[in-house]
Design an enzyme around this catalytic site. Sequence first.
Site, PDB file in Angstrom:
ATOM      1  NE  ARG A 173      -3.757  -2.383   2.550  1.00  0.00           N
ATOM      2  CZ  ARG A 173      -4.706  -2.372   1.658  1.00  0.00           C
ATOM      3  NH1 ARG A 173      -5.010  -2.082   0.666  1.00  0.00           N
ATOM      4  NH2 ARG A 173      -5.351  -3.745   1.873  1.00  0.00           N
ATOM      5  CG  ASP A 229     -13.372  -5.556   1.131  1.00  0.00           C
ATOM      6  OD1 ASP A 229     -12.950  -6.563   1.458  1.00  0.00           O
ATOM      7  OD2 ASP A 229     -13.001  -4.470   1.508  1.00  0.00           O
ATOM      8  CE1 TYR A 386      -4.845  -9.318   6.337  1.00  0.00           C
ATOM      9  CE2 TYR A 386      -4.549  -9.845   8.533  1.00  0.00           C
ATOM     10  CZ  TYR A 386      -4.690  -8.717   7.670  1.00  0.00           C
ATOM     11  OH  TYR A 386      -4.509  -7.460   7.824  1.00  0.00           O
ATOM     12  NE  ARG A 389      -5.552  -9.912   2.398  1.00  0.00           N
ATOM     13  CZ  ARG A 389      -5.319  -8.819   2.738  1.00  0.00           C
ATOM     14  NH1 ARG A 389      -6.226  -7.721   2.531  1.00  0.00           N
ATOM     15  NH2 ARG A 389      -4.226  -8.559   3.258  1.00  0.00           N
TER      16      ARG A 389
HETATM   17  N1  LIG Z   1      -6.477   8.387  -5.129  1.00  0.00           N
HETATM   18  C1  LIG Z   1      -5.105   7.806  -5.303  1.00  0.00           C
HETATM   19  N2  LIG Z   1      -4.279   8.497  -6.289  1.00  0.00           N
HETATM   20  C2  LIG Z   1      -3.102   7.560  -6.423  1.00  0.00           C
HETATM   21  N3  LIG Z   1      -2.799   6.241  -6.037  1.00  0.00           N
HETATM   22  C3  LIG Z   1      -3.571   5.928  -4.857  1.00  0.00           C
HETATM   23  C4  LIG Z   1      -4.954   6.530  -4.630  1.00  0.00           C
HETATM   24  N4  LIG Z   1      -5.586   5.631  -3.812  1.00  0.00           N
HETATM   25  C5  LIG Z   1      -4.781   4.591  -3.759  1.00  0.00           C
HETATM   26  N5  LIG Z   1      -3.707   4.751  -4.233  1.00  0.00           N
HETATM   27  C6  LIG Z   1      -2.709   3.859  -4.537  1.00  0.00           C
HETATM   28  O1  LIG Z   1      -2.886   2.791  -4.841  1.00  0.00           O
HETATM   29  C7  LIG Z   1      -2.299   1.457  -4.210  1.00  0.00           C
HETATM   30  C8  LIG Z   1      -3.299   0.746  -3.696  1.00  0.00           C
HETATM   31  O2  LIG Z   1      -4.411   1.046  -2.818  1.00  0.00           O
HETATM   32  P1  LIG Z   1      -5.148   0.480  -1.707  1.00  0.00           P
HETATM   33  O3  LIG Z   1      -6.100   1.588  -1.337  1.00  0.00           O
HETATM   34  O4  LIG Z   1      -4.234   0.287  -0.735  1.00  0.00           O
HETATM   35  O5  LIG Z   1      -5.634  -0.625  -2.204  1.00  0.00           O
HETATM   36  P2  LIG Z   1      -6.813  -1.132  -3.246  1.00  0.00           P
HETATM   37  O6  LIG Z   1      -6.280  -0.744  -4.595  1.00  0.00           O
HETATM   38  O7  LIG Z   1      -6.821  -2.615  -3.406  1.00  0.00           O
HETATM   39  O8  LIG Z   1      -7.833  -0.672  -2.936  1.00  0.00           O
HETATM   40  C9  LIG Z   1      -1.388   2.248  -3.328  1.00  0.00           C
HETATM   41  O9  LIG Z   1       0.000   2.100  -3.683  1.00  0.00           O
HETATM   42  C10 LIG Z   1      -2.044   3.527  -3.010  1.00  0.00           C
HETATM   43  O10 LIG Z   1      -0.919   4.508  -2.559  1.00  0.00           O
HETATM   44  O1  LIG Z   2      -3.890  -6.097   3.860  1.00  0.00           O
HETATM   45  P1  LIG Z   2      -4.240  -5.130   5.015  1.00  0.00           P
HETATM   46  O2  LIG Z   2      -3.578  -3.804   5.013  1.00  0.00           O
HETATM   47  O3  LIG Z   2      -4.328  -5.669   6.511  1.00  0.00           O
HETATM   48  O4  LIG Z   2      -5.925  -4.405   5.014  1.00  0.00           O
HETATM   49  C1  LIG Z   2      -6.951  -5.276   5.165  1.00  0.00           C
HETATM   50  C2  LIG Z   2      -7.943  -4.689   4.246  1.00  0.00           C
HETATM   51  O5  LIG Z   2      -7.828  -4.962   3.181  1.00  0.00           O
HETATM   52  C3  LIG Z   2      -8.896  -5.575   2.422  1.00  0.00           C
HETATM   53  O6  LIG Z   2      -8.805  -7.127   2.463  1.00  0.00           O
HETATM   54  C4  LIG Z   2      -9.016  -5.418   0.730  1.00  0.00           C
HETATM   55  O7  LIG Z   2      -9.112  -3.943   0.639  1.00  0.00           O
HETATM   56  P2  LIG Z   2      -8.410  -3.482  -0.661  1.00  0.00           P
HETATM   57  O8  LIG Z   2      -9.057  -4.343  -1.845  1.00  0.00           O
HETATM   58  O9  LIG Z   2      -8.985  -2.088  -0.795  1.00  0.00           O
HETATM   59  O10 LIG Z   2      -7.090  -3.654  -0.676  1.00  0.00           O
HETATM   60  C5  LIG Z   2     -10.153  -5.349   3.382  1.00  0.00           C
HETATM   61  O11 LIG Z   2     -11.111  -6.121   3.353  1.00  0.00           O
HETATM   62  C6  LIG Z   2      -9.224  -5.171   4.448  1.00  0.00           C
HETATM   63  O12 LIG Z   2      -9.939  -4.116   5.136  1.00  0.00           O
END
Ligand SMILES: Nc1ncnc2c1ncn2[C@@H]1O[C@H](COP(=O)(O)OP(=O)(O)O)[C@@H](O)[C@H]1O
Ligand SMILES: O=P(O)(O)OC[C@H]1O[C@](O)(COP(=O)(O)O)[C@@H](O)[C@@H]1O
Length: 465
Positions: A173, A229, A386, A389
Amino acid sequence: MAISSPESTDLANTVSTPAGSVELQRLPHLTDYLSNIETRPNPLQSNPYYHPSHGFYISDSDVVFRRITFDLAQTPNSGSKQPAYHRAGPRKEVVFDPTGVRAAIVTCGGLCPGMNTVIRELVIGLWELYGVRRIFGVGAGYRGFYSRDPVELNPKLVHNLHKKGGTILETSRGGFDLGKIVDAIERHGFNQLYIIGGDGTMRGAVKIFDEIRRRKLNIGVAGIPKTVDNDIGIIDRSFGFQTAVEMAQQAIAAGHVEAESGVNGIGLVKLMGRSTGHIALHATLSSRDVDCCLIPETPFFLEGKGGLLEFLENRIKENGHAVVVVAEGAGQELIPRTEAQKEERDESGNPVFLDVGSWLKSEFRSWWSRSHPNELFTVKYIDPTYMIRAVPANAVDNMYCTLVAHSAIHGVMAGYTGFVSGPVNGIYAYIPLVEVAETKNEVNVKDHKWAWVRSVTNQPDFIRV
Ligand SMILES: Nc1ncnc2c1ncn2[C@@H]1O[C@H](COP(=O)(O)OP(=O)(O)O)[C@@H](O)[C@H]1O
Ligand SMILES: O=P(O)(O)OC[C@H]1O[C@](O)(COP(=O)(O)O)[C@@H](O)[C@@H]1O
Ligand SMILES: [Mg+2]
């Protein structure tokens, strides 16, 4: 239904339906900003395993309607507009010479069953379908573009990946530094990007695509949505979601056994679902052992008439036990927290939740000891987080991974860019990245599916009286 080619005009094409007009969502294409793009026949034409015949190639007038049910008795509403998307699949002409392709694959965000399968199918698809030989894995999510050396991939290396949970590329992340990422993409000479990730990743992919377009680079960008999710909109569901629901069901089954086997037992199961309750909802519907399903989309309360504790009291009286399923994002507003906890975010900026399961367990215990001090009681809290997933995808999800990966490859080879591939009403389509990044898939608590949950559980509406 045939719609004239979108490339001929900047305006979306329209078709009339009983519910108003359907508009084709225009997809970005490399020719939008590069004038020297040449097309060539699709290499599948000479692939020994494919014999392209009539209908094999998908034309730009093949579309998928987002909405497929209409009420014929409804007065046509000419003001209403419904989107349609280009259908995914091989195009007769491509814009990349396979010998010049340098494809990059990256996985970002949390895990989801099937991520490894998508990597496998991208590598094998590029290699076998199109004859691409330079395919790279970018390690550790977005930050890996500028902080790690890419790893070269080939079919032999990825052969067994569909049997493994997680992602061999590693994920992370945060670390989204647009300038550094696009500089690194240029430095490595990548001209095809396959970005596997969730809603956050897709928002990042839009920015990468915009910057690539601004720099006028000949690089195709495809997003492959992964979300355990199931919180990404427009697509039917993510790969891996079904596998996760199956695993969740096992946790519920264990909670049920524990609850049934205790005196006045409660089985409490917390499931993933940051801001959407799809896993909890689907696992509840499929398990049928659940007495109450709590999701982020609809509030609940504990004490008083119509509250959760009153409901559980009655359920335990009737059945001797109860099973409660709670999505991790549910009830967060009820849990006491410090100012610092209110502000806490993960590296990507997602709010960090307190453990609703532990909080409920302690609330249940203190309620029972207050209200029934001399009666036995047990709460068995199961938190499989975990486990649901970090498993390989099931058969159906693995098939999905192949189709979504191959769809992405066909689209990029044809010159489409800034798009996501995914199933819409069961048909694989290309959806503009920006549209996917802006659309969230929440549980609609007004529709029949939520009513179905409530009819299975008989849980209350949690309306204060
Ligand atoms: N609004 C955004 N603009 C640019 N990068 C983003 C933004 N939101 C999330 N990211 C980047 O996308 C990647 C994954 O985001 P994250 O929210 O952790 O997981 P997911 O894509 O599974 O929802 C991370 O590297 C994060 O910094
Ligand atoms: O992997 P982490 O940082 O512990 O986060 C857990 C989160 O990731 C998830 O499994 C998936 O979230 P994203 O698909 O946004 O990455 C959520 O259900 C949970 O809240
Ligand atoms: Mg997310």
